[in-house]
Design an enzyme around this catalytic site. Structure first.
Site, mmCIF file in Angstrom:
data_model
loop_
_atom_site.group_PDB
_atom_site.id
_atom_site.type_symbol
_atom_site.label_atom_id
_atom_site.label_comp_id
_atom_site.label_asym_id
_atom_site.label_seq_id
_atom_site.Cartn_x
_atom_site.Cartn_y
_atom_site.Cartn_z
ATOM 1 N N LYS A 167 16.243 -41.092 11.597
ATOM 2 C CA LYS A 167 17.317 -40.861 12.578
ATOM 3 C C LYS A 167 18.445 -41.861 12.415
ATOM 4 O O LYS A 167 19.611 -41.508 12.572
ATOM 5 C CB LYS A 167 16.768 -40.901 14.015
ATOM 6 C CG LYS A 167 15.956 -39.659 14.353
ATOM 7 C CD LYS A 167 15.828 -39.442 15.845
ATOM 8 C CE LYS A 167 15.074 -38.141 16.111
ATOM 9 N NZ LYS A 167 14.863 -37.861 17.519
ATOM 10 N N LYS A 206 11.091 -30.727 8.787
ATOM 11 C CA LYS A 206 10.417 -30.193 9.980
ATOM 12 C C LYS A 206 11.419 -29.522 10.923
ATOM 13 O O LYS A 206 12.583 -29.954 11.006
ATOM 14 C CB LYS A 206 9.642 -31.307 10.686
ATOM 15 C CG LYS A 206 10.326 -31.851 11.903
ATOM 16 C CD LYS A 206 9.484 -32.754 12.743
ATOM 17 C CE LYS A 206 10.376 -33.366 13.818
ATOM 18 N NZ LYS A 206 10.403 -32.686 15.080
ATOM 19 N N LYS A 265 14.660 -30.196 17.208
ATOM 20 C CA LYS A 265 15.643 -29.869 18.250
ATOM 21 C C LYS A 265 17.019 -30.384 17.899
ATOM 22 O O LYS A 265 18.018 -29.819 18.300
ATOM 23 C CB LYS A 265 15.249 -30.553 19.555
ATOM 24 C CG LYS A 265 14.032 -30.015 20.202
ATOM 25 C CD LYS A 265 14.131 -30.361 21.679
ATOM 26 C CE LYS A 265 12.771 -30.417 22.296
ATOM 27 N NZ LYS A 265 12.266 -31.786 22.382
HETATM 28 P P1 ATP Z 1 13.771 -34.179 17.540
HETATM 29 O O1 ATP Z 1 13.465 -33.569 16.210
HETATM 30 O O2 ATP Z 1 15.157 -33.974 17.995
HETATM 31 O O3 ATP Z 1 13.291 -35.583 17.654
HETATM 32 P P2 ATP Z 1 11.611 -32.608 18.387
HETATM 33 O O4 ATP Z 1 11.927 -31.222 17.997
HETATM 34 O O5 ATP Z 1 10.684 -33.410 17.522
HETATM 35 O O6 ATP Z 1 12.946 -33.377 18.614
HETATM 36 P P3 ATP Z 1 10.232 -33.647 20.732
HETATM 37 O O7 ATP Z 1 10.555 -33.507 22.156
HETATM 38 O O8 ATP Z 1 10.537 -34.959 20.118
HETATM 39 O O9 ATP Z 1 11.016 -32.556 19.870
HETATM 40 O O10 ATP Z 1 8.739 -33.258 20.471
HETATM 41 C C1 ATP Z 1 7.871 -32.668 21.417
HETATM 42 C C2 ATP Z 1 6.539 -32.367 20.762
HETATM 43 O O11 ATP Z 1 6.688 -31.347 19.772
HETATM 44 C C3 ATP Z 1 5.929 -33.566 20.022
HETATM 45 O O12 ATP Z 1 4.529 -33.586 20.261
HETATM 46 C C4 ATP Z 1 6.214 -33.288 18.574
HETATM 47 O O13 ATP Z 1 5.272 -33.884 17.717
HETATM 48 C C5 ATP Z 1 6.098 -31.774 18.553
HETATM 49 N N1 ATP Z 1 6.882 -31.218 17.443
HETATM 50 C C6 ATP Z 1 8.212 -31.401 17.247
HETATM 51 N N2 ATP Z 1 8.625 -30.738 16.154
HETATM 52 C C7 ATP Z 1 7.529 -30.120 15.645
HETATM 53 C C8 ATP Z 1 7.316 -29.273 14.525
HETATM 54 N N3 ATP Z 1 8.316 -28.937 13.732
HETATM 55 N N4 ATP Z 1 6.066 -28.807 14.299
HETATM 56 C C9 ATP Z 1 5.052 -29.138 15.113
HETATM 57 N N5 ATP Z 1 5.182 -29.931 16.202
HETATM 58 C C10 ATP Z 1 6.405 -30.422 16.472
#
Ligand code: ATP
Ligand code: LTN
Length: 341
Positions: free
Chosen positions: A127, A208, A211
């Protein structure tokens, strides 16, 4: 605290249901990676554990957010958690910033966390490379997460693969504190699903699904319309092979098949047999319809739930009121140990 009290607490802890805690940021929109990697599992194990789910708005502000938008997204996420099946009778849902003890514990944990531990975190490295100005909060993000976990004496932390390193850091911080000041913290364990722990971006299956990635065809959001789902899956990056097989060295097709597996509940061999001799176009069409049908019930529930914003507001307030005494108790013991106050 005397030894006798510690033992009593540990014994009470053992005979009660084990505690599950997890958190999710109210930033951007919730995607199927969040759902398949984390949220779905929170619902599935709800009746076995004592559950706390935290909408981590203080984590969201580690990168700049718009005021009105953050508040709106926080309520939207609360509605989505109920829509996927989180039951407020079995689980507490609350907003992190409503329980101020998280931030107080963060400061204390900061003081026992070596800087090098934070600089090594993969998510921080990724990040910080993407932002021009990096807040101190972005570096400190995992310590706030450790505070979220440790302040509720959590046993299990169900998360996607990307968060495993942060839960391990929370364990290290807890162990370090316990060895410096005596046993106060319960040592948490990460729980990572066998399949779906890392759903990849549709536009780039080597990254991955996330968001904070804003590309149009990157993520399937839980509230996407059928047409959006069809279009994004149709455009998903694949490869120039023909056969439809689970194979990690072919990330695009492997990702689509993994999503198919999780939405259909079928075994890998059944899925491969079903698609034998068929082209990628057929897989994409069938997958789109499967996801549309899979998301339909939760989208309907979401619309019903959010029609009553006062209900959501009162649920969040009740949630915070329920967990605050736990946080206050743990923080009091921590401060006692250090000699604060
Ligand atoms: P960002 O990528 O902006 O940090 P994020 O999409 O990872 O956000 P979070 O709120 O940080 O979202 O994550 C919430 C939950 O979703 C966490 O347990 C994280 O491990 C899981 N998660 C996030 N992205 C994935 C993914 N691509 N596949 C599986 N689990 C995920
Ligand atoms: N950093 C996590 C969100 C999060 C979390 C937590 C997860 C904040 N506090 C406590 C589990 C337990 C993420 O998913 N990005």
């Amino acid at each position: 605290m005397g030894n006798c009290q510690i033992n009593k607490r540990n014994i009470e802890h053992k005979i009660m249901k084990k505690r599950v805690l997890s958190g999710i940021q109210p930033t951007g929109s919730i995607h199927i990676g969040n759902y398949l990697g984390a949220m779905k599992h929170w619902v599935a194990s709800q009746d076995k554990f004592d559950n706390i789910f935290c909408i981590v708005d203080l984590h969201s502000i580690t990168v700049p957010q718009e005021t009105g938008e953050l508040r709106k997204k926080t309520r939207e996420l609360a509605g989505l958690l109920l829509a996927i099946g989180i039951d407020p009778e079995l689980s507490v849902v609350f907003v992190q910033s409503h329980v101020k003890e998280h931030t107080e514990l963060t400061w204390i944990l900061n003081c026992v966390t070596p800087l090098g531990w934070l600089q090594r975190m993969t998510q921080y490295k990724d990040k910080s490379a993407r932002h021009e100005i990096i807040s101190t909060g972005l570096l400190d993000y995992p310590v706030l997460m450790a505070a979220d976990i440790l302040i509720y004496e959590s046993d299990y932390v169900p998360v996607g693969e990307d968060q495993k390193q942060h839960v391990e850091l929370a364990r290290d911080i807890a162990q370090r504190f316990n060895s410096m000041y005596g046993d106060v913290f319960v040592i948490p364990e990460p729980v990572i699903p066998r399949v779906g722990a890392r759903i990849m971006g549709l536009d780039d299956p080597t990254c991955k699904m996330s968001k904070s990635e804003t590309g149009q065809g990157h993520a399937l959001y839980l509230l996407d319309s059928p047409d959006e789902i069809r279009m994004k899956i149709k455009r998903a990056t694949t490869d120039s092979h023909r056969d439809i097989l689970f194979n990690e060295s072919r990330p695009g097709i492997n990702n689509l098949l993994t999503i198919y597996e999780l939405f259909s509940g079928k075994s890998r061999s059944e899925i491969e047999a079903h698609f034998q001799g068929k082209g990628y176009g057929v897989l994409k069409e069938e997958l789109a319809e499967l996801v549309i049908e899979g998301l339909k019930p939760l989208q309907e529930r979401y619309r019903e739930i959010t029609a009553d914003p006062a209900y959501l507001e009162s649920m969040l307030k009740k949630g915070a009121d329920k967990v605050r005494p736990i946080a206050e108790g743990v923080l009091r013991r921590v401060k006692d140990r250090i000699g604060l106050g």
